[in-house]
Design a protein around this motif. Structure first.
Motif, mmCIF file in Angstrom:
data_model
loop_
_atom_site.group_PDB
_atom_site.id
_atom_site.type_symbol
_atom_site.label_atom_id
_atom_site.label_comp_id
_atom_site.label_asym_id
_atom_site.label_seq_id
_atom_site.Cartn_x
_atom_site.Cartn_y
_atom_site.Cartn_z
ATOM 1 N N ASP A 130 -9.631 1.692 22.803
ATOM 2 C CA ASP A 130 -10.578 2.169 21.791
ATOM 3 C C ASP A 130 -10.069 1.970 20.370
ATOM 4 N N VAL A 131 -8.904 1.315 20.191
ATOM 5 C CA VAL A 131 -8.408 0.931 18.864
ATOM 6 C C VAL A 131 -8.722 -0.548 18.686
ATOM 7 N N ASP A 132 -9.668 -0.845 17.785
ATOM 8 C CA ASP A 132 -10.084 -2.233 17.558
ATOM 9 C C ASP A 132 -9.312 -2.915 16.446
ATOM 10 N N ARG A 133 -8.901 -2.127 15.432
ATOM 11 C CA ARG A 133 -8.226 -2.727 14.272
ATOM 12 C C ARG A 133 -7.102 -1.828 13.786
ATOM 13 N N VAL A 134 -6.127 -2.455 13.148
ATOM 14 C CA VAL A 134 -5.061 -1.747 12.442
ATOM 15 C C VAL A 134 -5.034 -2.304 11.031
ATOM 16 N N VAL A 135 -5.459 -1.485 10.067
ATOM 17 C CA VAL A 135 -5.531 -1.903 8.672
ATOM 18 C C VAL A 135 -4.157 -1.709 8.032
ATOM 19 N N LEU A 136 -3.652 -2.736 7.361
ATOM 20 C CA LEU A 136 -2.377 -2.695 6.639
ATOM 21 C C LEU A 136 -2.695 -2.571 5.156
ATOM 22 N N ALA A 137 -2.355 -1.399 4.583
ATOM 23 C CA ALA A 137 -2.747 -1.089 3.203
ATOM 24 C C ALA A 137 -1.512 -0.796 2.360
ATOM 25 N N GLY A 138 -1.746 -0.705 1.053
ATOM 26 C CA GLY A 138 -0.696 -0.362 0.103
ATOM 27 C C GLY A 138 -1.278 0.417 -1.062
ATOM 28 N N SER A 139 -0.467 1.252 -1.693
ATOM 29 C CA SER A 139 -0.896 2.040 -2.857
ATOM 30 C C SER A 139 0.219 2.035 -3.878
ATOM 31 N N SER A 140 -0.168 2.168 -5.156
ATOM 32 C CA SER A 140 0.812 2.131 -6.248
ATOM 33 C C SER A 140 0.852 3.488 -6.944
ATOM 34 N N GLU A 141 2.022 3.866 -7.417
ATOM 35 C CA GLU A 141 2.234 5.115 -8.145
ATOM 36 C C GLU A 141 2.816 4.788 -9.515
ATOM 37 N N GLY A 142 2.163 5.291 -10.557
ATOM 38 C CA GLY A 142 2.649 5.065 -11.903
ATOM 39 C C GLY A 142 2.035 3.875 -12.610
ATOM 40 N N GLY A 143 1.003 3.283 -12.055
ATOM 41 C CA GLY A 143 0.349 2.138 -12.683
ATOM 42 C C GLY A 143 -0.471 1.372 -11.659
#
Length: 348
Positions: A93-106
């Motif tokens: 039941d897991v179709d996708r694994v999203v690889l994300a990123g976030s920035s701190e300070g700008g």
């Protein structure tokens, strides 16, 4: 051989587990970057908040997706943040694994050398990457989807995405069904830096002096439902129920008569009638006053014992044969009065 990927390109993955690495240059004053992963179901949303793996929730409950500590490259020119996923063991039941990123300070525009490297997790160090996706021209965003791992015809593939979110990690997470809470600078320990044992503590601080500490990001806790308030009754639990009320007498009925005292008939009430009957004595009239020297004569009645009929002596029989002398009534006494007197006897 490393596949250099362009935005939107995809390749098949012949491995059962991958290690996705976000890498950027360690430039002084540049924002810090954090990698994360989201496990999505067939509807394109997470099944629960536990499907979001990031720095505050570094391990999925199944243990199949993990966020690893941040590291610095051997030559000190770059910083890496890594997520590992065992694709061959993920449930269907897991179709996708999203690889994300976030920035701190700008924003990501200030992050130089940003790229996503995909490695075989079973291979050792020094093995070339399976794929490389460079995101050199970053936009004015603070979160982005770098790539995604997805199922297709029973096999796993990788697609380079590079989609940015101006609303930051909160906007990215809520877009995939996560309930989040942004605590900002008010969170206790927000300015304390990385926790003990985290390799980020040994890294140089990329933020310039005087820049405020960035906010933090946590999942929103579940709010328990309070029980519905009950209205106070005001009656103790051990108090017995009140006695029933007497029936109300209509106002147009007369009051009930009150029985007269025993032995004295009341006004308007006839005297009580005797109750003759079998076994009950009849009410006898009062006996006449006895004469001088004679006993009172008792009249036998029904229910009274008969007079004594025992045999008597001849003397007693003669006395009994004599009839009793009736008592003569006593004439009333005449009132004494003086005869009329003449005028010679009148007082002068």
């Amino acid at each position: 051989m490393t596949h250099v990927m362009a935005k939107g390109a995809n390749i098949a993955l012949p491995v059962a587990a991958v290690r996705a690495v976000l890498r950027w240059s360690a430039t002084p004053g540049a924002p810090d970057v954090d990698a994360s992963a989201l496990l999505l179901g067939p509807a394109g949303k997470v099944r629960s908040d536990a499907d979001f793996v990031f720095y505050n929730q570094p391990r999925h409950p199944s243990g199949l997706v993990r966020h690893l500590p941040k590291q610095q490259t051997a030559d000190g020119s770059g910083i890496t943040d890594t997520v590992e996923a065992e694709l061959g063991k993920l449930p269907t039941d897991v179709d996708r694994v999203v690889l994300a990123g976030s920035s701190e300070g700008g924003t990501f525009r200030a992050v130089s050398g940003l790229r996503l490297l995909l490695f075989d997790a079973a291979a050792g160090d020094g093995v070339p990457a399976l794929a490389e996706f460079a995101m050199a021209d970053g936009d004015e965003v603070t979160a982005l989807v770098a790539g995604e791992l997805y199922r297709r015809a029973g096999t796993w593939k990788f697609r380079a995405v590079g989609q940015g979110y101006a609303s930051g990690l909160i906007g990215l997470a809520t877009d995939f069904g996560i309930t989040v809470e942004d605590e900002g600078d008010t969170r206790a320990g927000a300015a304390a830096g990385p926790p003990a044992g985290d390799p980020r503590a040994a890294l140089p601080d990329p933020r310039p002096a005087g820049r405020p500490e960035p906010g933090t990001f946590t999942l929103a806790p579940a709010v328990p439902q309070a029980p519905a308030p009950q209205a106070p009754t005001g009656v103790p639990a051990n108090m017995p129920p009140p006695p029933p009320k007497p029936p109300t007498v209509p106002p147009n009925l007369p009051p009930a008569p009150t029985a007269p005292p025993a032995g004295r008939p009341g006004y308007g009430y006839p005297p009580p009638a005797p109750h003759p009957g079998y076994g009950y004595p009849q009410q006898q009239p009062p006996a006449p006053a006895p004469g001088y020297g004679y006993p009172p004569q008792q009249q036998p009645g029904y229910g009274y014992p008969p007079p004594n009929t025992a045999p008597q002596s001849p003397q007693q029989g003669q006395q009994a044969a004599q009839p009793p002398v009736p008592q003569q009534p006593t004439p009333p006494a005449e009132e004494f009065a003086l005869p009329p007197q003449g005028p010679q006897f009148q007082p002068r």
